[in-house]
Design a protein around this motif. Structure first.
Motif, PDB file in Angstrom:
ATOM      1  N   ASN A 235       0.845  -1.157   0.067  1.00 28.49           N
ATOM      2  CA  ASN A 235       0.026  -0.050  -0.040  1.00 28.49           C
ATOM      3  C   ASN A 235       0.926   1.284  -0.152  1.00 28.49           C
ATOM      4  OD1 ASN A 235      -1.809   2.025   0.463  1.00 28.49           O
ATOM      5  ND2 ASN A 235      -3.078   0.649   1.827  1.00 28.49           N
TER       6      ASN A 235
ATOM      7  N   PHE B 158       0.960   3.242   3.329  1.00 26.39           N
ATOM      8  CA  PHE B 158       1.679   2.748   4.192  1.00 26.39           C
ATOM      9  C   PHE B 158       3.292   3.254   4.294  1.00 26.39           C
ATOM     10  CE2 PHE B 158       4.177   0.025   6.891  1.00 26.39           C
ATOM     11  CZ  PHE B 158       5.122  -0.322   6.027  1.00 26.39           C
TER      12      PHE B 158
ATOM     13  N   GLN C  95       4.874  -1.184  11.452  1.00 29.67           N
ATOM     14  CA  GLN C  95       3.472  -0.884  11.532  1.00 29.67           C
ATOM     15  C   GLN C  95       3.617  -0.311  13.227  1.00 29.67           C
ATOM     16  OE1 GLN C  95       1.569   0.101   9.772  1.00 29.67           O
ATOM     17  NE2 GLN C  95       0.698  -1.529   8.230  1.00 29.67           N
TER      18      GLN C  95
ATOM     19  N   GLU D  49      -0.559  -8.072   6.351  1.00 28.76           N
ATOM     20  CA  GLU D  49      -1.181  -6.491   6.044  1.00 28.76           C
ATOM     21  C   GLU D  49      -2.468  -6.649   6.013  1.00 28.76           C
ATOM     22  OE1 GLU D  49      -0.587  -3.580   2.029  1.00 28.76           O
ATOM     23  OE2 GLU D  49       0.521  -5.528   2.240  1.00 28.76           O
ATOM     24  N   ASN D  50      -3.238  -7.465   5.539  1.00 28.44           N
ATOM     25  CA  ASN D  50      -4.537  -7.330   5.694  1.00 28.44           C
ATOM     26  C   ASN D  50      -5.376  -7.402   6.744  1.00 28.44           C
ATOM     27  OD1 ASN D  50      -7.493  -7.914   3.928  1.00 28.44           O
ATOM     28  ND2 ASN D  50      -7.470  -9.012   5.393  1.00 28.44           N
TER      29      ASN D  50
ATOM     30  N   VAL E 103      -4.407  -3.574   8.272  1.00 28.43           N
ATOM     31  CA  VAL E 103      -4.967  -2.336   7.535  1.00 28.43           C
ATOM     32  C   VAL E 103      -6.705  -2.436   7.828  1.00 28.43           C
ATOM     33  CG1 VAL E 103      -5.433  -1.469   5.370  1.00 28.43           C
ATOM     34  CG2 VAL E 103      -3.194  -2.322   5.999  1.00 28.43           C
ATOM     35  N   HIS E 104      -7.030  -3.639   7.495  1.00 29.90           N
ATOM     36  CA  HIS E 104      -8.673  -3.843   7.947  1.00 29.90           C
ATOM     37  C   HIS E 104      -8.913  -4.224   9.004  1.00 29.90           C
ATOM     38  CE1 HIS E 104      -8.807  -3.283   3.403  1.00 29.90           C
ATOM     39  NE2 HIS E 104      -7.942  -4.029   3.110  1.00 29.90           N
TER      40      HIS E 104
ATOM     41  N   ASP F 268      -8.216  -1.586  11.969  1.00 25.54           N
ATOM     42  CA  ASP F 268      -8.190  -0.077  11.428  1.00 25.54           C
ATOM     43  C   ASP F 268      -8.870   0.777  12.443  1.00 25.54           C
ATOM     44  OD1 ASP F 268      -7.844   1.840   9.445  1.00 25.54           O
ATOM     45  OD2 ASP F 268      -9.971   1.766   9.064  1.00 25.54           O
TER      46      ASP F 268
END
Length: 605
Positions: A400, A403, A461, A497-498, A501-502, A505
């Protein structure tokens, strides 16, 4: 040998229709004609032997049923011989009549045996006790009874005896009866037990016999017969004279009513010492021979007529058979020319019908195989195109951009506030991630390299989001460590990552990511779990449906779909992604690969 070859070649050139007719004449007609003539000549003698054998079998069957019938009174007599209650009832001295009545009320064995055994008509005990009363079960011996042959035989000879006796309790109607002396050693007394057999049960044994059959007691009286006129008569009173009187077991030729007959005599020996019951069956020889002659003539006519009809039918049937074979031959010829749309219409459950169904199955299978080959080729071409496309769009391109921008901004802000060591570490990790994604190819990489990329990603992150908002743990089964396992590149990082991020979030504090690697049977299982917001059910179904979609669609999560399709193409159906989620509690995405990394193509080979 040459003659056999000549005959074989000759038959090979004869049509099936003519073969059937010729085989019928040689195999059926001539042998049946010869056998029929021989059997007709032998039939007269065989009928007599069969009648004798049938009578012997019938007598043996009657004997077996009589053994079953007489076993009941015999067993009862054995039980009563050892019955102490009977001993005290018979030998007690009763002062008054009331005492006798009470004793009879207390002793109910005779009634119980009669009610429990339909083979028994009555049970009586003859005694010399003067204080007893006659009540049809206990009977005092009178001079008339004492002088009777059956009573004297029973008192003189121990064991079981069988007599055709008049039953005082049944209006002096005669029954086949067991007569046995019962000794009471304690009282030095004795009496005679008489158990009468149910006449209906006895007659039922003989009712279905085809020949004249009788049951004779040891004195020669006929206790039962399927000829009602013979019942309870003495055997010497019949027109047989003394031909069968005292004859042992065997088959005898006799004269009865001036005609030649055969008599079968069988002794029925009781289970314990005693006299036998005789079973005698008689059949007429001349009557059977006359029937044999008539049957022989009739049989010869029937055989001749049947053979003639069979010749006509075999001719007609052979025509039908050869026509069906010709139709099937034409259909096979069309298939040989490439016509795979033909369907055989031949019906039936015989070999030709079965061959027709197999023919249809074969043609249908050929069509299906051709369709499968065409479809397989289309799928193969599609997969090859898709695989090339996936290689061009490897997961390195899925990082992303937000990111990167956010991470760099966080690094800048942190550098302004804090020291330089942590900033240098984060920058190094970020560089490692970017370099690894740019260098990614299609070959498998060591599991340790993939996990190092994931760790660097999560460290970056966590640096960006803060320690209170993101924590992570990577757990590997100790049995897997040191295996030098090879996995496809970028199959764990997109899932992580999914999740960040999701999944996290909307999580302001306490977010957690767990990566677990374990051995499950012959598979190695990978799980990525977050404690985020979860996925609504409708959205989860939409994502799962998108995993197998070969077309690019922006609304799908391309990272998950690419990972799933790469795993499916390399390892097969059971190795794709599995999504487990609960809205408000988090999501777990998992997959498995075979231990050793066997690819789908290798397994199928």
């Amino acid at each position: 040998m040459s003659r056999l070859l000549f005959i074989q070649n000759f038959l090979n050139n004869v049509r099936i229709k003519h073969k059937l007719i010729l085989s019928y004449v040689l195999v059926v007609f001539i042998p049946v004609l010869i056998v029929g003539i021989f059997l007709t000549a032998r039939y007269r003698q065989d009928v007599i032997e069969q009648a004798t054998l049938q009578t012997i079998n019938n007598v043996d069957r009657v004997k077996q049923r009589m053994l079953e019938l007489t076993r009941v009174p015999t067993d009862i007599s054995k039980n009563l011989q050892a019955d102490n209650n009977l001993m005290y009832t018979v030998n007690a001295v009763y002062p008054t009549t009331l005492d006798v009545v009470h004793a009879y009320w207390d002793y109910s064995k005779f009634k119980e045996y009669r009610s429990q055994n339909k083979e028994i008509a009555s049970i009586r005990f003859y005694t010399t006790n003067p204080t007893l009363l006659d009540n049809w079960e206990f009977i005092k011996v009178t001079d008339e009874i004492e002088s009777a042959d059956w009573y004297q035989v029973a008192m003189k000879q121990n064991g079981v005896h069988w007599f055709d006796l008049a039953d005082e309790t049944k209006g002096n109607k005669k029954h086949l009866s067991l007569v046995r002396k019962i000794m009471f050693q304690q009282f030095r007394s004795s009496g005679v037990l008489v158990i009468s057999v149910n006449e209906e049960q006895l007659n039922a044994i003989l009712r279905q016999e085809p020949f004249d059959t009788m049951i004779v007691d040891e004195q020669g009286f006929i206790a039962a017969s399927n000829n009602a006129a013979w019942n309870h008569a003495h055997i010497s009173e019949l027109q047989l004279g003394n031909q069968l009187t005292g004859m042992p077991t065997g088959t005898y030729q006799i004269k009865y009513k001036g005609k030649r007959c055969k008599a079968i005599v069988e002794d029925l020996q009781p289970q314990i010492n005693g006299e036998s019951i005789h079973i005698i069956s008689i059949f007429e020889i001349d009557g059977i021979v006359d029937k044999a002659k008539h049957v022989s003539k009739l049989g010869f006519l029937i055989i001749a007529g049947s053979l003639l009809i069979a010749i006509i039918l075999i001719y007609m049937f052979s025509g039908v058979l050869s026509r069906r074979i010709s139709i099937l031959n034409r259909e096979l010829y069309k298939v040989g020319l490439g016509d795979l749309k033909i369907i055989s219409e031949i019906r039936g459950n015989d070999e030709i019908g079965l061959l027709s169904r197999q023919f249809n199955n074969m043609v249908a299978r050929l069509r299906m195989l051709m369709d499968e080959v065409a479809e397989s080729q289309r799928i193969k071409n599609r997969l090859e195109l898709r695989q090339r496309d996936i290689k061009l769009k490897m997961m390195a391109s899925q990082i992303n951009p937000h990111f990167l921008f956010n991470a760099l901004e966080s690094i800048r802000m942190n550098a302004h506030i804090k020291g330089q060591d942590q900033l240098a570490s984060i920058v190094e990790m970020l560089g490692f991630i970017i370099r690894r994604n740019l260098d990614t190819g299609s070959r498998n990489i060591p599991l340790e390299d993939e996990l190092e990329s994931v760790r660097c990603y999560l460290e970056v992150q966590r640096f960006r989001l803060g320690d209170d908002r993101l924590a992570f743990r990577i757990h590997m089964d100790p049995t897997i460590e040191g295996m030098e396992l090879q996995i496809p590149p970028l199959v764990i990082q997109p899932l992580v990552e999914n999740a960040v991020v999701h999944g996290l979030d909307d999580v302001e504090q306490g977010g957690r990511i767990e990566i677990s690697i374990s051995m499950v049977g012959r598979f190695i299982r990978f799980e990525v779990t977050d404690n985020g917001c979860g996925i609504p059910e409708a959205k989860r179904k939409e994502i799962e449906a998108s995993l197998d979609d070969m077309e690019e669609t922006k609304i799908y999560r391309i990272g998950l779909r690419n990972v799933h399709q790469r795993l499916y193409m390399m390892y097969g159906d059971p190795c794709g992604l599995t999504i487990d989620t609960e809205e408000g509690k988090g999501t777990r995405v998992s997959f498995q690969i075979p231990w050793g990394g066997t690819q789908h193509g290798d397994a199928s080979a």
